[in-house]
Design a protein around this motif. Sequence first.
Motif, PDB file in Angstrom:
ATOM      1  N   ASN A   1       0.918  -1.265  -0.135  1.00 11.41           N
ATOM      2  CA  ASN A   1       0.035   0.034   0.111  1.00 11.41           C
ATOM      3  C   ASN A   1       0.973   1.257   0.159  1.00 11.41           C
ATOM      4  OD1 ASN A   1      -2.527   1.083  -0.203  1.00 11.41           O
ATOM      5  ND2 ASN A   1      -2.984   0.734   1.782  1.00 11.41           N
ATOM      6  N   GLY A   2       1.836   1.145  -0.480  1.00 13.88           N
ATOM      7  CA  GLY A   2       2.912   2.220  -0.642  1.00 13.88           C
ATOM      8  C   GLY A   2       3.304   2.970   0.594  1.00 13.88           C
ATOM      9  N   LEU A   3       3.579   4.362   0.366  1.00 11.21           N
ATOM     10  CA  LEU A   3       4.198   5.117   1.646  1.00 11.21           C
ATOM     11  C   LEU A   3       3.218   6.308   1.769  1.00 11.21           C
ATOM     12  CD1 LEU A   3       8.015   5.820   1.896  1.00 11.21           C
ATOM     13  CD2 LEU A   3       6.457   7.653   1.548  1.00 11.21           C
TER      14      LEU A   3
ATOM     15  N   ARG B   1       3.028   9.917   3.551  1.00 14.59           N
ATOM     16  CA  ARG B   1       3.887  10.962   4.677  1.00 14.59           C
ATOM     17  C   ARG B   1       2.787  11.770   4.988  1.00 14.59           C
ATOM     18  NH1 ARG B   1       9.466  12.793   1.796  1.00 14.59           N
ATOM     19  NH2 ARG B   1       9.857  13.532   4.072  1.00 14.59           N
TER      20      ARG B   1
ATOM     21  N   ARG C   1       1.943  -0.800   4.951  1.00 14.00           N
ATOM     22  CA  ARG C   1       2.281   0.380   4.408  1.00 14.00           C
ATOM     23  C   ARG C   1       3.367   1.217   5.355  1.00 14.00           C
ATOM     24  NH1 ARG C   1      -2.372   4.989   3.320  1.00 14.00           N
ATOM     25  NH2 ARG C   1      -2.035   4.875   1.138  1.00 14.00           N
ATOM     26  N   LYS C   2       4.165   1.968   4.669  1.00 16.89           N
ATOM     27  CA  LYS C   2       5.542   2.549   5.460  1.00 16.89           C
ATOM     28  C   LYS C   2       4.836   4.153   5.559  1.00 16.89           C
ATOM     29  CE  LYS C   2       9.888   4.404   4.761  1.00 16.89           C
ATOM     30  NZ  LYS C   2      11.273   3.856   5.571  1.00 16.89           N
TER      31      LYS C   2
ATOM     32  N   ILE D   1       6.130   8.108   7.055  1.00 17.92           N
ATOM     33  CA  ILE D   1       7.016   8.994   7.391  1.00 17.92           C
ATOM     34  C   ILE D   1       6.460  10.214   8.097  1.00 17.92           C
ATOM     35  CG2 ILE D   1       8.799  10.641   6.670  1.00 17.92           C
ATOM     36  CD1 ILE D   1       9.413   8.906   4.177  1.00 17.92           C
TER      37      ILE D   1
ATOM     38  N   LEU E   1      -1.031  14.578   4.320  1.00 20.66           N
ATOM     39  CA  LEU E   1      -1.969  14.139   5.287  1.00 20.66           C
ATOM     40  C   LEU E   1      -1.557  15.040   6.569  1.00 20.66           C
ATOM     41  CD1 LEU E   1      -4.177  11.271   6.189  1.00 20.66           C
ATOM     42  CD2 LEU E   1      -2.994  12.353   8.010  1.00 20.66           C
TER      43      LEU E   1
ATOM     44  N   HIS F   1      -5.680  16.168   2.898  1.00 22.29           N
ATOM     45  CA  HIS F   1      -6.512  15.413   3.792  1.00 22.29           C
ATOM     46  C   HIS F   1      -6.256  15.798   5.327  1.00 22.29           C
ATOM     47  CE1 HIS F   1      -7.514  12.824   0.553  1.00 22.29           C
ATOM     48  NE2 HIS F   1      -6.240  12.533   0.386  1.00 22.29           N
TER      49      HIS F   1
ATOM     50  N   ALA G   1      -5.858   6.127   3.846  1.00 21.86           N
ATOM     51  CA  ALA G   1      -5.747   7.325   3.230  1.00 21.86           C
ATOM     52  C   ALA G   1      -4.883   7.294   1.839  1.00 21.86           C
ATOM     53  CB  ALA G   1      -5.059   8.262   3.927  1.00 21.86           C
ATOM     54  N   PRO G   2      -5.551   8.013   0.699  1.00 27.69           N
ATOM     55  CA  PRO G   2      -4.636   7.829  -0.550  1.00 27.69           C
ATOM     56  C   PRO G   2      -3.382   8.160  -0.375  1.00 27.69           C
ATOM     57  CG  PRO G   2      -6.842   9.149  -0.943  1.00 27.69           C
ATOM     58  CD  PRO G   2      -6.579   8.852   0.686  1.00 27.69           C
ATOM     59  N   ALA G   3      -2.326   7.505  -1.128  1.00 29.47           N
ATOM     60  CA  ALA G   3      -0.853   7.918  -1.040  1.00 29.47           C
ATOM     61  C   ALA G   3      -0.437   9.058  -1.765  1.00 29.47           C
ATOM     62  CB  ALA G   3      -0.156   6.631  -1.098  1.00 29.47           C
ATOM     63  N   ALA G   4      -1.325   8.924  -2.918  1.00 30.32           N
ATOM     64  CA  ALA G   4      -0.868  10.095  -3.894  1.00 30.32           C
ATOM     65  C   ALA G   4      -1.504  11.348  -3.529  1.00 30.32           C
ATOM     66  CB  ALA G   4      -1.609   9.825  -5.247  1.00 30.32           C
TER      67      ALA G   4
ATOM     68  N   THR H   1      -2.623  14.057  -5.105  1.00 30.03           N
ATOM     69  CA  THR H   1      -3.868  14.125  -5.852  1.00 30.03           C
ATOM     70  C   THR H   1      -4.361  13.087  -6.507  1.00 30.03           C
ATOM     71  OG1 THR H   1      -5.151  15.645  -7.249  1.00 30.03           O
ATOM     72  CG2 THR H   1      -2.762  15.337  -7.769  1.00 30.03           C
ATOM     73  N   GLU H   2      -5.918  12.895  -6.499  1.00 30.48           N
ATOM     74  CA  GLU H   2      -6.451  11.705  -7.326  1.00 30.48           C
ATOM     75  C   GLU H   2      -6.734  12.280  -8.606  1.00 30.48           C
ATOM     76  OE1 GLU H   2      -7.445   8.527  -5.908  1.00 30.48           O
ATOM     77  OE2 GLU H   2      -5.627   9.245  -4.959  1.00 30.48           O
TER      78      GLU H   2
END
Lengths: 426, 304
Positions: A12-14, A16, A92-93, A95, A118, A147, A219-222, A224-225
Motif C-alpha cells: 500500500n505504498g508510503l 507522509r 504501508r510505510k 514517514i 495528510l 487530507h 488514506a490515498p498515498a498520492a 492528488t487523485e
Amino acid sequence: MSALENLPEIDNGLLRFLTCGSVDDGKSTLIGRLLFDSKTILADTLNAIEKTSARRGMSAVDLSLLTDGLQAEREQGITIDVAYRYFTTGRRKYIIADAPGHEQYTRNMVTAASTANLAIILVDARKGVQVQTRRHSYLASLVGIPHLIVAVNKMDLVDYDQASFERIKADYLAFAGQLGIRDVRFIPLSALNGDMIVDRGERLGWYQGPTLLEILESAPAAHTERAENFRFPVQFVCRPHDSANPELHDYRGFMGRVESGEITVGDAVTVLPSGASSRVKAIELGGVPLPKAIHEQSVTLLLEDEIDISRGDIIVKSAEAPEPVKQIDATVCWLSETPLSPARTYLVRHTTREVKARLAKIDYRLELNTLAHEPASGLAMNDIARVTLKLAQPIVADRYADNRATGAFIIIDESTNNTVGAGMIG
Amino acid sequence: MSTLTKQTLSHLDWLEAEAIHILREVAGQCANPVLLFSGGKDSLCLLRLAEKAFRPGRFPFPLLHIDTGHNYREVTDFRDRRAAELGERLIVRSVEDSMTRGTVVLKHAGESRNKHQSVTLLEAIEEFGFDACIGGARRDEEKARAKERIMSFRDEFGQWDPKNQRPELWNLYNARSHKGENIRAFPISNWTELDVWQYIQRERLELPSIYFAHTRPVVRKNGLLQPVTELTPAKDGDVVEDVLVRFRTVGDITCTAPVESDADTLDKILAETATTTITERGATRMDDQTSEASMEQRKKEGYF
C-alpha cells in the motif's frame, strides 16, 4: 502488527503525514503511542526512556521522550526543529514529520507540511478549538495538504464525554468551510491511554468510526487523485562518450523525475522554455527499458530528435505545454532571521532551474490569527504574504493549486546561500 | 477519503526514486562531489542507486573510503572488488596517515580511531576540493540524525550546527556552498534498516560475508558481544566463547559488535530484522553507549 507475516512486499505504498500541535496537546505522546503500539519502538530505546522517565520522577513511561532529539532540546525540554520518524505496519510505510509548536512554528510547519499528504491536527478536549488550531489548519490548507484529521485528544480528561467531542467538531466545521478545507475527519482519542490510536480501547464505545491507524492505512498515498499534466524537469544530461562502445556514441539521456502525470514511449513532447518538439524514443531506469513512467518515478528519457537540452529545462507533453513566464504572483513564507530586503536581488530555485529575482510588490501580509490582510513594506521570519516577483529569465510554472511540484519555489540568499523563503505560485 | 484509484509506486520504488533524484541533484548542483563508500550495506545500496541514476554513463563522482586501518579484511577486500567491478575510481585515505602527520593524536594506543575519521575526512575534502560528500546515513539510526537534512550544510571546519540548518522544502534541495564549505548529502535518509535489507534482497546485492551468520570467538561485555581479534585480544579473566554471530553494521573493529544469530541467508536476516527487539546501533555500537549525545557531538565535529 509485526511486519514479518507480510514480508517482503508492502503493497500500500508510503504515506507522509504531519502532526501539528504543541507539547501541551499531547503531540509527542501521540507519536510515541503510534510508534509504541505499532511495535516500532525497540527494547533498548524503551529501556533508555524508562530510565529517563524515572530520573525525572515520573511514575509511568513518558512516551513523549521518544521524540526528544538534540542536546539543547533535552536540556530545555522543547523541540527546536522538524524531526522525521518512521514506522511500518506491514501494509504501508509511514514517514511522520514532527514540527515543534513554539516561536519558529510557521517556518517549521510549512517545511514539514511541504512533503506531507495528510495532517493530524491535535485539539485538547478540555480546551476545544483554539487560535492555534485555526493557524495549523490554515497553514495545512495553504501548503496544499489534501487530507486533514482533527484528533480530539485527552478524552480521558473529559470522562470520554461524547458531547465535548461533538461540540469541538461543530466549532471546527464552522470555520473550516472558510478555509476551503474539503476532506476533514474527526476522531476522539487518548494518546496517553492508547484509546482509538491503534486499539479501540473500551471507553469510547459511542464512537463508531475507524481508529487513527485505520484512517492512515486507507488514506490515498498520492498527493492528488486528479489526472495531472506531465512535467519532467531535467536534472542531468547523460552523454557517456564511451569510445569502447560505439552504440553509446550518440546516446543522450535526459535524467529526471516525473514530477506529475505520466509518459509513454511515442508521446509527442515539447522542451521548455525553448519550445523545441520531439517524441519519446525510449524510457529507461538504470539502462533497463520501460514502456511508461508514472508520477514520482525517476527515469531517463531518450528523444527521437537531437535537440539541445540542459539542466533546468522542462519536458512536457506537447498538448499540455504552459507558457513560460517572467513575472509570478505568489504566497511567500519568509524563513530567515534576516528580513526580506525589497532592494536586493535574490535567487529563485524553481524545479531544477535557478533564476535571479526581485520583489516587485507586496500586496499584503497575512495576520495569521485573524487571517486579516495588512499592508507591509518588508517581511520578517514567519511572515506570510502575497507578493509579485520579477524574474531575470523565464520559468515554466503551474499554479500551486494545480501542481505542487511546478507551483513551488524556494528563495535563496546568494551571500550566505541560505534558503530564506518558500513560495507558492498562483 | 476516496479509495485508491491512482497508480502509485510501492514503498521501495518510491524510496529508490527519491534517492536517485537526490543523487542527480548533487551531480547537477555540485562541481566536485564524492561518494563515501565503506563496503558496508548502506553504501552498497548507494552504489546500486548510483548505477540506476547514471548508467550507461560513468558516475559523476569518485568513491572515497576513510579507512581507520581497523576494518575487517572481508569488508575492505569486498570494497576494492566492488569498485573494480563497477569500473569506478576508489580513493582510500587512512587515519594512520593522519596519525603520522600528527593531525590525529590518540589519547592512548588503544583508543578507538572511529571518531578520528572526521579529521581524515576533512583532510581528504581539502586535498581534492570536494564540495559535497554523499553518505549512507539514515534518519532512523539515531536521534541526532532524525533532525538531519537531506542536504546538510557544514562550515569550513566541517561542523554541523543543528540550530543553523537550511529549511528543506518539497524536493527543492539547496546544495550551494562557498569555497571551503561542504554539503553532506544523504540520499537514503528516509530508509529504515528494514528498507535497506528489503532493497538488498530485491536487487540481489552482494554483501561482505560477515553480514551472514558465522562462528567467531567473542567475549560478553556490557550486554554486547566483543569480537576477539588481534586488535581486540581477550584480557585476563575474559571468558572467550565461540558463538554463531553476524554483523548488523560493519564499522571499525574496536567499536562494532556482532549479534548472536543463525541468519545465514537474506531471507533469514529479513525475518530477524522485522522482529528484532534492539535498534541497530544499540545492539552493535560501543561508541554510542558512552553518552546520550555522542553521535550529535561527533557530527558537530565533522563526522559523517
